[in-house]
Design an enzyme around this catalytic site. Structure first.
Site, PDB file in Angstrom:
ATOM      1  N   PHE A  50      47.258  38.931  41.060  1.00 13.11           N
ATOM      2  CA  PHE A  50      48.252  39.883  40.552  1.00 13.11           C
ATOM      3  C   PHE A  50      49.627  39.606  41.162  1.00 13.11           C
ATOM      4  O   PHE A  50      49.754  39.554  42.386  1.00 13.11           O
ATOM      5  CB  PHE A  50      47.764  41.290  40.941  1.00 13.11           C
ATOM      6  CG  PHE A  50      48.610  42.434  40.495  1.00 13.11           C
ATOM      7  CD1 PHE A  50      48.619  42.822  39.169  1.00 13.11           C
ATOM      8  CD2 PHE A  50      49.365  43.161  41.403  1.00 13.11           C
ATOM      9  CE1 PHE A  50      49.366  43.910  38.755  1.00 13.11           C
ATOM     10  CE2 PHE A  50      50.118  44.250  41.012  1.00 13.11           C
ATOM     11  CZ  PHE A  50      50.122  44.633  39.677  1.00 13.11           C
ATOM     12  N   SER A  72      41.927  37.715  44.622  1.00 16.76           N
ATOM     13  CA  SER A  72      42.518  39.040  44.409  1.00 16.76           C
ATOM     14  C   SER A  72      42.189  39.545  43.001  1.00 16.76           C
ATOM     15  O   SER A  72      41.026  39.671  42.643  1.00 16.76           O
ATOM     16  CB  SER A  72      44.029  38.966  44.662  1.00 16.76           C
ATOM     17  OG  SER A  72      44.603  40.244  44.683  1.00 16.76           O
ATOM     18  N   MET A  73      43.195  39.817  42.155  1.00 15.99           N
ATOM     19  CA  MET A  73      42.890  40.208  40.780  1.00 15.99           C
ATOM     20  C   MET A  73      42.201  39.071  40.042  1.00 15.99           C
ATOM     21  O   MET A  73      41.450  39.302  39.085  1.00 15.99           O
ATOM     22  CB  MET A  73      44.140  40.640  40.022  1.00 15.99           C
ATOM     23  CG  MET A  73      43.831  41.156  38.612  1.00 15.99           C
ATOM     24  SD  MET A  73      45.260  41.755  37.713  1.00 15.99           S
ATOM     25  CE  MET A  73      46.028  40.214  37.203  1.00 15.99           C
ATOM     26  N   ASP A  85      43.123  42.154  55.825  1.00 24.99           N
ATOM     27  CA  ASP A  85      43.778  41.978  54.524  1.00 24.99           C
ATOM     28  C   ASP A  85      44.705  43.170  54.317  1.00 24.99           C
ATOM     29  O   ASP A  85      44.263  44.319  54.351  1.00 24.99           O
ATOM     30  CB  ASP A  85      42.697  41.914  53.433  1.00 24.99           C
ATOM     31  CG  ASP A  85      43.237  41.594  52.051  1.00 24.99           C
ATOM     32  OD1 ASP A  85      44.358  42.032  51.730  1.00 24.99           O
ATOM     33  OD2 ASP A  85      42.524  40.923  51.274  1.00 24.99           O
ATOM     34  N   HIS A 135      45.299  38.096  53.095  1.00 28.24           N
ATOM     35  CA  HIS A 135      44.885  38.256  51.697  1.00 28.24           C
ATOM     36  C   HIS A 135      44.867  36.945  50.910  1.00 28.24           C
ATOM     37  O   HIS A 135      43.900  36.632  50.223  1.00 28.24           O
ATOM     38  CB  HIS A 135      45.783  39.277  50.994  1.00 28.24           C
ATOM     39  CG  HIS A 135      45.378  39.542  49.589  1.00 28.24           C
ATOM     40  ND1 HIS A 135      44.148  40.073  49.255  1.00 28.24           N
ATOM     41  CD2 HIS A 135      46.019  39.319  48.399  1.00 28.24           C
ATOM     42  CE1 HIS A 135      44.056  40.186  47.944  1.00 28.24           C
ATOM     43  NE2 HIS A 135      45.172  39.719  47.403  1.00 28.24           N
TER      44      HIS A 135
END
Length: 247
Positions: free
Chosen positions: A29, A97-98, A194, A224
């Site tokens: 994202f 992530s996304m 994160d 992250h």
């Protein structure tokens, strides 16, 4: 809806034709394919066919992202999945992530996927929930480049559209509700620290997917954006082992 801004250098999609095993590599994202390029190149060098799609509205300008929906992002990865299906006998999917959320989405929808490798995947984002339904502000500060390694920068937007936050929340909620539909082999990476996606997300993913063959690996030395961080070589090594074992 046509994108009006040029694609940034290093944010282009990448396609590498190799052997009969395909790997779909999905960025996160507000980020870009730059965050996944090291993995993509390692998989190419190992002889695999690799697709790293650029999610719609990403890798250009945050005002472009503002106009896209989570369905647009799903379409972007499904197009990449289709590209691999036309060339490969079996497909693995990994995402950050996304990108990890979209990896889970694909596994829920396409049981023929051989294995998945979510990296700090997002299914519950409590810090973002205060912006559900919000009209103001239009943009928030950037969330990119949460990286422990000194001097490493992620190619990501300097602003985050609030309406895009609302889209990722819908996607995350839908994916979270169907984790038990996932039965393929899974290798779950989670950073111990994160600042974007709470590590509890990966714990919940690991606990609730129905896969009998699943493993979780903690990353002690990355934040992250682990694909660009200190544990990058570990991620590459373990994913290659995982894929080779499950071919």
């Amino acid at each position: 809806m046509n994108e009006q801004y040029p694609v940034l250098k290093e944010a282009e999609p990448f396609y590498y034709e190799g052997g009969p095993t395909g790997i779909l590599v999905i960025h996160g994202f507000t980020g870009s394919t730059q965050s996944m390029q090291p993995l993509g190149e390692a998989y190419r060098e190992a002889g695999f066919t690799v697709c790293g799609p650029r999610l719609k509205g990403h890798g250009t300008h945050y005002e472009e992202m503002e106009k896209t929906t989570y369905q647009d992002w799903i379409t972007s990865v499904e197009e990449g999945f289709q590209w691999l299906k036309e060339r490969c006998e079996r497909i693995f999917v990994t995402g950050l992530s996304m990108g990890g959320t979209l990896t889970l989405y694909l596994a829920e929808k396409y049981p023929e996927i051989k294995g998945i490798i979510p990296i700090n995947a997002a299914i519950d984002l409590p810090a973002m929930k205060e912006f559900e339904g919000a009209k103001e502000p239009r943009f928030l500060d950037a969330i990119g480049s949460d990286i422990k390694a000194v001097g490493v920068k992620e190619l990501a937007y300097e602003k985050t559209p609030v309406c895009s936050i609302q889209e990722i929340l819908i996607l995350a909620e839908q994916v979270r509700a169907h984790l038990s539909d996932i039965t393929c082999s899974a290798l779950v990476f989670v950073s111990k620290e994160d600042h974007v996606v709470p590590p509890e997300n990966s714990e919940e993913i690991f606990a609730n997917i129905a896969s009998l063959d699943k493993e979780k690996i903690k990353l002690d030395n990355s934040y992250h954006v682990a694909t660009l961080d200190n544990d990058q070589s570990l991620i590459i090594e373990r994913t290659l082992n995982f894929i080779r074992t499950h071919i």
